[in-house]
Scaffold this active site. Structure first.
Site, short mmCIF file in Angstrom:
data_model
loop_
_atom_site.label_atom_id
_atom_site.label_comp_id
_atom_site.label_asym_id
_atom_site.label_seq_id
_atom_site.Cartn_x
_atom_site.Cartn_y
_atom_site.Cartn_z
N ARG A 1 17.55 -79.54 5.40
CA ARG A 1 18.92 -79.06 5.16
C ARG A 1 19.92 -80.03 5.78
O ARG A 1 19.72 -80.51 6.89
CB ARG A 1 19.09 -77.68 5.80
CG ARG A 1 18.73 -76.53 4.88
CD ARG A 1 18.65 -75.22 5.60
NE ARG A 1 19.83 -74.87 6.40
CZ ARG A 1 19.99 -73.69 7.00
NH1 ARG A 1 19.06 -72.74 6.88
NH2 ARG A 1 21.07 -73.43 7.70
N ARG B 1 28.38 -61.78 10.60
CA ARG B 1 28.37 -62.86 11.58
C ARG B 1 29.67 -62.87 12.39
O ARG B 1 29.81 -63.69 13.29
CB ARG B 1 28.27 -64.17 10.81
CG ARG B 1 27.07 -65.02 11.16
CD ARG B 1 27.20 -66.23 10.27
NE ARG B 1 26.30 -67.28 10.54
CZ ARG B 1 25.14 -67.44 9.91
NH1 ARG B 1 24.71 -66.56 9.03
NH2 ARG B 1 24.40 -68.50 10.18
N ARG C 1 12.70 -78.01 10.68
CA ARG C 1 12.70 -77.22 9.44
C ARG C 1 12.61 -78.10 8.19
O ARG C 1 13.33 -79.09 8.08
CB ARG C 1 14.01 -76.43 9.38
CG ARG C 1 13.78 -75.02 9.02
CD ARG C 1 14.79 -74.03 9.26
NE ARG C 1 16.17 -74.30 9.51
CZ ARG C 1 17.02 -73.35 9.88
NH1 ARG C 1 16.60 -72.11 10.00
NH2 ARG C 1 18.28 -73.61 10.11
N1 LIG Z 1 28.04 -64.13 7.13
C1 LIG Z 1 28.50 -65.41 7.08
N2 LIG Z 1 29.78 -65.70 7.38
C2 LIG Z 1 30.25 -66.96 7.32
N3 LIG Z 1 29.50 -68.02 6.99
C3 LIG Z 1 28.20 -67.80 6.68
C4 LIG Z 1 27.64 -66.48 6.70
N4 LIG Z 1 26.33 -66.57 6.34
C5 LIG Z 1 26.09 -67.86 6.10
N5 LIG Z 1 27.21 -68.61 6.31
C6 LIG Z 1 27.34 -70.07 6.14
O1 LIG Z 1 26.10 -70.60 5.69
C7 LIG Z 1 25.54 -71.49 6.67
C8 LIG Z 1 24.03 -71.34 6.68
O2 LIG Z 1 23.71 -70.02 7.04
P1 LIG Z 1 22.23 -69.62 7.52
O3 LIG Z 1 21.25 -70.13 6.54
O4 LIG Z 1 22.24 -68.16 7.81
O5 LIG Z 1 22.11 -70.49 8.82
P2 LIG Z 1 21.45 -70.35 10.23
O6 LIG Z 1 20.12 -71.01 10.09
O7 LIG Z 1 22.45 -71.16 11.01
O8 LIG Z 1 21.36 -68.92 10.69
C9 LIG Z 1 26.23 -71.11 7.97
O9 LIG Z 1 26.26 -72.17 8.92
C10 LIG Z 1 27.63 -70.77 7.46
O10 LIG Z 1 28.37 -71.93 7.17
#
Ligand SMILES: Nc1ncnc2c1ncn2[C@@H]1O[C@H](COP(=O)(O)OP(=O)(O)O)[C@@H](O)[C@H]1O
Length: 287
Positions: free
Chosen positions: A222, A144, A178
């Site tokens: 969530r 990310r 969601r």
């Molecule tokens: N690769 C990553 N780097 C940093 N934070 C992450 C990463 N993956 C997930 N997170 C954290 O977990 C949260 C939820 O991630 P995710 O379920 O992938 O959300 P989204 O639906 O926003 O894509 C993110 O908002 C972040 O805080």
């Protein structure tokens, strides 16, 4: 930049997970459910042929775009694990572990968790998978940041990066709709989307993905799916993750995919874009 990369390099992945990633370069073929993919736009670097081993793909895309949905379906189809760093973060956050409180605060503000924590969670997940004989992966939510992409690049070869896209107003609606069943863990969406086309782009309709009756009383939302937090997550995506798209575009690995609608319209088109030849019966079994 090179110095930072050198500093962060494989030390962030434990030696076992590196060996897992490296070894997965030479393991079994895509499972029988689907024919080996080949790519119309040939985003693969020369000399890398995914037909001889399990795929190593990354899903990019804004919050709410459907990375989890499509990665999970492809995981069933291809027989490779779907690894979502968001899920790993939520598991840790819901545990009574030492990081729990810190993670809750970061996630509920829509910020990114530190690269170090994410890489440590991902390493643990890869090691657990290796112990179960897993190979290949569909990464969802990682990398990310460009720094995460560079670290990943140092330890393994990614074959393909699928960039899922939807207009921003739809992303917000989808996140707000969601729901998760707190018993079976399945994801649903109560939003009914009917967005008009703008500036020559077609309109998009998405029917809600409603839960079966036995899940209805167990649905939860969530904590980071409120309008303010979703908007912050979109801002953070544009700031930190758009450069990751560019990182892979430059490498010729990015497959851009504009979702044409909900799952019924998008899934067959995605399979087509991936040149995955799925038999009728098998396709519906995976859907
Ligand atoms: N690769 C990553 N780097 C940093 N934070 C992450 C990463 N993956 C997930 N997170 C954290 O977990 C949260 C939820 O991630 P995710 O379920 O992938 O959300 P989204 O639906 O926003 O894509 C993110 O908002 C972040 O805080």
């Amino acid at each position: 930049m090179a110095a930072i990369t050198r500093l962060l390099k494989p030390s962030h992945f434990s030696s076992t997970s590196i060996s897992f990633m490296r070894r997965s370069l030479s393991t079994a073929a895509v499972s029988e459910t689907a024919k080996s993919p080949s790519y119309p736009h040939n985003p693969l670097p020369s000399g890398v042929d995914p037909s001889g081993r399990n795929v190593q793909w990354v899903f990019l895309g804004c919050p709410g775009v459907g990375k989890g949905t499509y990665a999970s379906r492809l995981s069933t189809l291809l027989g490779v694990p779907h690894i979502s760093t968001g899920d790993l973060v939520r598991e840790e956050l819901n545990s009574s572990g030492p990081l729990s409180q810190q993670l809750a605060e970061i996630v509920n503000q829509g910020k990114l968790v530190s690269d170090e924590i994410i890489i440590s969670l991902l390493s643990k997940r890869l090691e657990a998978g290796e112990a179960k004989g897993e190979s290949g992966f569909l990464l969802d939510g990682f990398p990310r940041t460009v720094r995460q992409a560079e670290i990943l690049d140092d330890v393994t070869d990614i074959d393909l990066v699928i960039n899922l896209k939807l207009p921003e107003n739809i992303l917000v609606e989808k996140c707000l709709g969601r729901r998760i069943c707190n018993q079976c863990g399945k994801n649903f969406n109560v939003a009914s989307i009917n967005a008009k086309g703008e500036n020559g782009s077609p309109g998009i309709s998405m029917a809600p993905l409603l839960p079966p009756s036995h899940c209805i009383s167990k649905l939860i939302t969530r904590a980071d799916d409120t309008e303010a937090v979703v908007k912050e997550r979109l801002r953070v995506y544009n700031d930190k993750s758009l450069p990751v798209e560019e990182f892979y575009r430059t490498q010729g690995k990015l497959l851009e995919f504009d979702l044409p609608g909900g799952i019924p319209e998008s899934w067959p088109k995605l399979l087509e874009a991936l040149n995955l030849d799925v038999h009728e019966g098998k396709q519906s079994a995976a859907a």
